[in-house]
Design an enzyme around this catalytic site. Structure first.
Site, mmCIF file in Angstrom:
data_model
loop_
_atom_site.group_PDB
_atom_site.id
_atom_site.type_symbol
_atom_site.label_atom_id
_atom_site.label_comp_id
_atom_site.label_asym_id
_atom_site.label_seq_id
_atom_site.Cartn_x
_atom_site.Cartn_y
_atom_site.Cartn_z
ATOM 1 N NE ARG A 91 7.716 -11.093 -4.226
ATOM 2 C CZ ARG A 91 7.876 -11.368 -2.924
ATOM 3 N NH1 ARG A 91 6.839 -11.612 -2.152
ATOM 4 N NH2 ARG A 91 9.078 -11.409 -2.396
ATOM 5 C CG HIS A 126 5.586 -7.715 -0.262
ATOM 6 N ND1 HIS A 126 4.457 -8.374 -0.662
ATOM 7 C CD2 HIS A 126 5.163 -6.689 0.518
ATOM 8 C CE1 HIS A 126 3.397 -7.775 -0.138
ATOM 9 N NE2 HIS A 126 3.797 -6.755 0.580
ATOM 10 C CE1 TYR A 150 10.982 -12.892 0.236
ATOM 11 C CE2 TYR A 150 12.005 -10.999 1.297
ATOM 12 C CZ TYR A 150 11.045 -11.529 0.468
ATOM 13 O OH TYR A 150 10.155 -10.711 -0.172
HETATM 14 C C1 LIG Z 1 -5.541 -9.719 5.763
HETATM 15 C C2 LIG Z 1 -4.230 -9.159 5.400
HETATM 16 N N1 LIG Z 1 -3.181 -9.347 6.194
HETATM 17 C C3 LIG Z 1 -1.975 -8.841 5.902
HETATM 18 C C4 LIG Z 1 -1.787 -8.122 4.763
HETATM 19 C C5 LIG Z 1 -0.422 -7.504 4.470
HETATM 20 N N2 LIG Z 1 0.106 -8.076 3.235
HETATM 21 C C6 LIG Z 1 0.015 -7.413 2.081
HETATM 22 S S1 LIG Z 1 0.524 -8.370 0.800
HETATM 23 C C7 LIG Z 1 0.939 -9.648 1.822
HETATM 24 C C8 LIG Z 1 1.455 -10.907 1.240
HETATM 25 C C9 LIG Z 1 0.504 -11.422 0.211
HETATM 26 O O1 LIG Z 1 0.897 -12.649 -0.269
HETATM 27 P P1 LIG Z 1 0.104 -13.311 -1.446
HETATM 28 O O2 LIG Z 1 -1.315 -13.477 -1.100
HETATM 29 O O3 LIG Z 1 0.845 -14.553 -1.798
HETATM 30 O O4 LIG Z 1 0.177 -12.272 -2.630
HETATM 31 P P2 LIG Z 1 1.482 -11.767 -3.371
HETATM 32 O O5 LIG Z 1 1.916 -10.539 -2.663
HETATM 33 O O6 LIG Z 1 2.489 -12.836 -3.298
HETATM 34 O O7 LIG Z 1 1.032 -11.497 -4.761
HETATM 35 C C10 LIG Z 1 0.663 -9.330 3.135
HETATM 36 C C11 LIG Z 1 0.899 -10.218 4.273
HETATM 37 C C12 LIG Z 1 -2.911 -7.937 3.949
HETATM 38 N N3 LIG Z 1 -2.850 -7.224 2.829
HETATM 39 N N4 LIG Z 1 -4.102 -8.464 4.279
#
Ligand SMILES: Cc1ncc(C[n+]2csc(CCOP(=O)(O)OP(=O)(O)O)c2C)c(N)n1
Ligand SMILES: Cc1ncc(C[n+]2csc(CCOP(=O)(O)OP(=O)(O)O)c2C)c(N)n1
Ligand SMILES: [Mg+2]
Ligand SMILES: [Mg+2]
Lengths: 325, 324, 324, 325
Positions: A239, A243, A251
């Site tokens: 990424r 975020h 970080y």
């Molecule tokens: C069940 C759940 N908990 C918390 C969140 C809040 N949240 C949104 S994106 C994210 C991180 C997602 O990480 P990843 O699965 O690696 O996807 P990326 O954003 O890196 O593409 C979080 C914790 C969520 N969307 N769903």
């Protein structure tokens, strides 16, 4: 399996379209013109473009929120997406939803529910329907590395494995879940190891190489389409933005970003196309110009679109409303 | 007409709908070879095959999610929870996926989740819960809870044909304990319509599920004491049939709301609030709720009996109110 | 006394409790290096180390379950949900494990689940939900929802020290938008006690959370029009402070219940039901609820503004009632 | 590692106690003297006895409902268990709960919540507390084969792996989840393969050999106690009764039951003890007699115990009740 020149150019086009669209969204965000947050897939576009492009018309995508490429390829237009971000009535959901929390069955895209990996079982259910009805359609469901820690990942994968469903599970491993690095998410080296728990075969591909993602997906789709059951594809990528666009990603070690910058999926594809004399610089520039115009038009469309009315929010709760007499 | 039990009614509804419409199928734990923990699908796998009667892995969220996905592409799944209590594991899929699909992106999710609920069977805290409260504040879901075989069949058929996610609360206590007449021919009971179980003039008892029978027993006794009760069987809990609620209040001017669910935040609170908001001037006394106390459902007979509202509790509430 | 924001109050409460009691710790997504999505734990990992401020895998059920387990053996975990909306994934652990431990087998489960909830921030259906309704019919849980920095701090401290599972609803809209005075010294706000936010005589507005500020705004305007409102800030939603509710009704005889949660099955229904059950004779008019409509929370500004109850909605409800 | 003679005899004693207690419960059930259902571990007793006996006093068990051996070994008496089944005030939960939905912190047993595998994350949390406080205690958490398909299994295992917690996960693989055979639950051969998804080492043991279970557990506990993190132990066994005592298990092939009957864990242990001249027949008979008496006493105690009062059900909701003024 090989790939036609026009497909390669289309992949390039969608990489560019995704990048430019999300760059535009990023600008709009920083101009304060987007109501809520803005998440982009910057640096990882090859994942959604690759697996999305490998789908056939009647297949179904069960994406997650960094899958802009899939939305575009399936036919959800840039116009509707920018309108969605601006909260316009012409947005994909008419303003009910913002950003990429969208779906449209007209284009075979299941809505992304924010709750990560909820779409793994949901996708498996669509695949179940195809299998029950003897249709030669498949599903591609995607989640992030973070999402693989959720129970629904487990239950969805397992269900699909037991019933040998025509579904391919994709994981965009961009090394972080928000701020949480892989080592605080799992004690394994490759996310592909997760698939061992279900007896699902897996593949690891370079997530910055759109052709590699496309080929891996196509191959897995063929297996699924022919009754061979699910495959899990881990796309290793990085990424490159925070975020979401409010996050400066302090970080993330700078060296890591520097390293991955060199592997940018668009640069990678450009090099591939030019070095293999598949396309010349001018042709690619032409594509880029087309993309640019498309985004400009999309933005104008979105800007000029009306907002929904307050009453619109009261509509659409049920498919079959219960009449009050 | 023929007499069948509540459980047979459920079974017939599924059977007929599966025959009528090939997109209807069933999934859940042990619904196949065994025919389900309560035998509601006994014989189905022989009749419809293992791809329309799916024994699933033990994973409520997974198979509920799968049901949702299949519904999005044209199927009409019936999800059986082995006990309603386990629906908690599928909460997220129901509340954040199924309930919001149509509002968010216009996709209809025609799933039915059968939830064998309720106490009075010595099941203890994990096999006796009333779960309607989990979903009662969730826009986008529909919740029904039949009290008779007739309604059990008609509401289940309506739920299967409905284009929205419906939580079908079937009361375990009633499965084999009640029997009533259902037509030979196809019929449905529309979602969203309460019924007058007994007409009366002095006090209204508004209730649903197994408590309808508790109300009936109380009303019989009260009749002998000269008090005429009108019993409203809500049948659909979400959305509530406001009109039927207001009509009975306008008629009797006194209301007892009765449910097996625990009192705080129960359906009775909403019924009460609707009444005092929309026909306050018709009220001749407080709106009294008779409901389970705010605890889990205890196992021992002594405690469970005290937990479940009894006819005597209804009688004393009605009499107090009638004297008001 | 010093002026701090609502978010600072939450932060201070955790910080002070962690310093005071080594069994208090925090876990959740991104609470460590980042200090949480809303920065409520900023600097904590540096101060308390990575074993008291745990970044967890993305797994709400898993880390809520882990919090419960740690609490059973003497810890006092604070679970941060990144957004309250994701608490749906931990529903089973909260409802079937945490809530029932003490009743079932006498084990106390002192956990606090911080749930950043509520709309008005353009978060759309998945980042704006009011989640108190999910848990409001679940005996064994406690739910609090502060509206001021003072209460945010005092209630969080009380929740951390409490021996039962507490869902702490912190309204995201208030984080940086309100500021008020808190004492320099340690204090708590007891769970289960409402407060009178404003004294008045004509109509009571019973509310909690961000809506307290909406009520205040409405009351200011109404005062100019000669209507004196009493505002009750519930602070604790489960269990409700019945006495405070009844007292204000006995004083003003007219009630508006206000909340951001959707109307059907909301906390307001229970408040209304309590009133019409226990002090019906004091009522001089219907109990009016002002609440969000029964839909998910829409994203677009136009629709979201219509969704969230506004001062003008409260004003017209009060005026109508006052004229009754 | 080796095992003392007295430990072997204790293992035998607990196998017998578990069997006789549950046989008695079965009879009471068929006499209609138990209010609710009755689930037994018949044929699989070596699992709970083995892993339960390997625990040390300050350790914690997070059991599931076929772990009667654990309850007994930890010190929850047969008296209280029969009283529990009869819904008496002297039952483990004073009548609030029936059957094996129990726990007692005085004996280091976490309550079993009916929802299978909920105790995996809960157990991990207790282990987390031990690790945070630097205590040399460990947790053993158990679930059935069916339970491994649940999200909480996944989330609990993963959390424990990432934080290298002092916990050992046990799985009683008795080949059925209620009526559902393994092949409809998972597409893998051994449940131990599930552990690969977390980087947790696993072991497969003969679940009908109490010494093997005990030794495997002890070894894994040592690793966990010394900071080596979790282990997953799959105990292969066979449920010899129906799912619960109302279920005649017609769906289980008779041959399978015949085959496993020969491997009965008590016969197995008797043979082991006698063939290796660790104990003579008479000594084992003596143990059996003791067990018999203990169960008889337990039953009398339970029968004579009072029922709770209706008001008892209103008590105990909160640890800190909120006072109404
Ligand atoms: C069940 C759940 N908990 C918390 C969140 C809040 N949240 C949104 S994106 C994210 C991180 C997602 O990480 P990843 O699965 O690696 O996807 P990326 O954003 O890196 O593409 C979080 C914790 C969520 N969307 N769903
Ligand atoms: C989450 C959940 N869903 C359903 C049930 C109902 N149920 C009780 S036991 C059981 C089968 C359990 O199988 P397994 O885990 O293999 O344990 P076993 O009974 O074979 O020991 C089921 C489905 C439950 N307890 N928990
Ligand atoms: Mg990621
Ligand atoms: Mg089993």
């Amino acid at each position: 399996m090989d790939i036609k020149r026009e497909d390669l150019l289309q992949l390039y086009y969608y990489l560019k379209l995704t990048r430019r669209l999300e760059d535009r969204v990023t600008s709009l965000y920083h101009q304060g013109r987007i109501l809520g947050g803005a998440w982009t897939s910057n640096g990882t576009e090859a994942v959604s473009v690759g697996y999305g492009y490998a789908l056939e018309k009647n297949d179904i995508a069960a994406p997650y929120f960094r899958d802009m490429g899939v939305f575009l390829i399936r036919g959800i237009s840039a116009k509707r997406i920018i309108a969605q971000y601006l909260g316009k009535k012409t947005g994909v959901t008419g303003g009910k939803e913002g950003n990429v929390h969208v779906g449209d069955l007209n284009f075979g895209v299941l809505g992304f529910p924010s709750h990560l990996s909820d779409n793994y079982p949901v996708g498996a259910g669509a695949a179940l329907a195809f299998k029950m009805r003897g249709e030669k359609r498949i599903v591609a469901a995607c989640t992030g590395d973070g999402g693989t820690s959720r129970g629904d990942f487990h239950e969805g994968m397992n269900f699909a494995a037991v019933r040998k469903l025509p579904i391919v599970f994709i994981c965009n491993n961009n090394q972080y879940a928000y701020t949480t690095p892989l080592k605080l998410q799992m004690a394994i080296k490759d996310i592909a190891e997760r698939a061992l728990a279900y007896g699902i075969p897996s593949k690891i591909v370079d997530g910055n190489n759109v052709v590699a993602v496309y080929m891996a997906a196509r191959e897995a789709y063929e297996i699924a389409r022919n009754g061979g059951g699910p495959t899990f594809i881990e796309c290793k990528t990085m990424r490159m933005h925070g975020h979401s666009e409010h996050d400066s990603a302090k970080y993330v070690p700078r060296e890591l970003l520097e390293e991955w910058k060199k592997k940018d999926p668009i640069l990678h594809m450009e090099k591939h196309l030019m070095e293999n004399t598949i396309a010349r610089k001018e042709e690619l520039d032409g594509i880029d110009l087309r993309v640019k115009k498309e985004i400009e038009e999309a933005e104008s469309f979105a800007e000029e679109s009306p907002y929904p009315s307050p009453e619109d929010g009261l509509k659409g709760l049920y498919a079959t409303p219960v009449e009050e007499e | 007409m023929k007499e069948i039990t509540y459980l047979e009614a459920i079974k017939e509804a599924m059977d007929e709908e599966m025959t009528r419409d090939s997109s209807v199928f069933i999934l859940g734990e042990d619904v196949g070879v065994y025919g389900g923990a309560f035998r509601a699908t006994e014989g189905f796998i022989e009749k419809y095959g293992e791809w329309r009667v799916l024994d699933t892995p033990l994973s409520e969220s997974g198979f509920t999610g799968a049901a949702i996905g299949s519904a999005l592409v044209g199927m009409r799944p019936i999800v059986e929870m082995q006990f309603a209590d386990f629906i908690s594991c599928a909460f997220d899929q129901l509340v954040n996926v199924a309930a919001k699909n149509h509002y968010r992106w216009g996709a209809s999710t025609p799933i039915v989740v059968r939830a064998p609920y309720g106490g009075n069977i010595h099941g203890g805290p994990y096999h006796s819960q009333s779960i309607e409260g989990f979903f009662f504040n969730v826009p986008g879901l529909k919740i029904v809870a039949p009290s008779t075989a007739y309604d059990a069949k008609g509401l289940l058929k309506a739920a299967i044909r409905d284009n929205d996610p419906v939580i079908y609360c079937e009361h375990k206590y009633l499965y084999r304990r009640i029997k009533d007449s259902v037509p030979e021919e196809d019929y449905i009971v529309p979602i969203g319509k309460a019924r007058i179980a007994v007409e009366g003039n002095d006090v209204s008892i508004i209730t649903y599920g197994a408590m309808v029978h508790t109300a009936l027993e109380a009303a019989r006794e009260l009749k002998e004491r000269g008090v005429s009760c009108e019993i409203i069987d809500l049948r659909t809990i979400l959305p509530l049939d406001k009109k039927s609620i207001l009509n009975t209040v306008k008629k009797t001017n006194k209301v007892v709301v009765l449910h097996e669910q625990t009192k705080t935040g129960g359906v009775g609170a909403e019924v009460s609030a609707i009444i005092s908001e929309y026909c306050f001037e018709y009220l001749d006394g407080p709106i009294v709720r008779v409901a389970a106390p705010d605890t889990p459902v205890p196992y021992s007979a002594q405690m469970e009996e005290a937990f479940i509202p009894q006819p005597k509790d209804v009688i004393s509430a009605v009499e107090k109110l009638n004297r008001y």
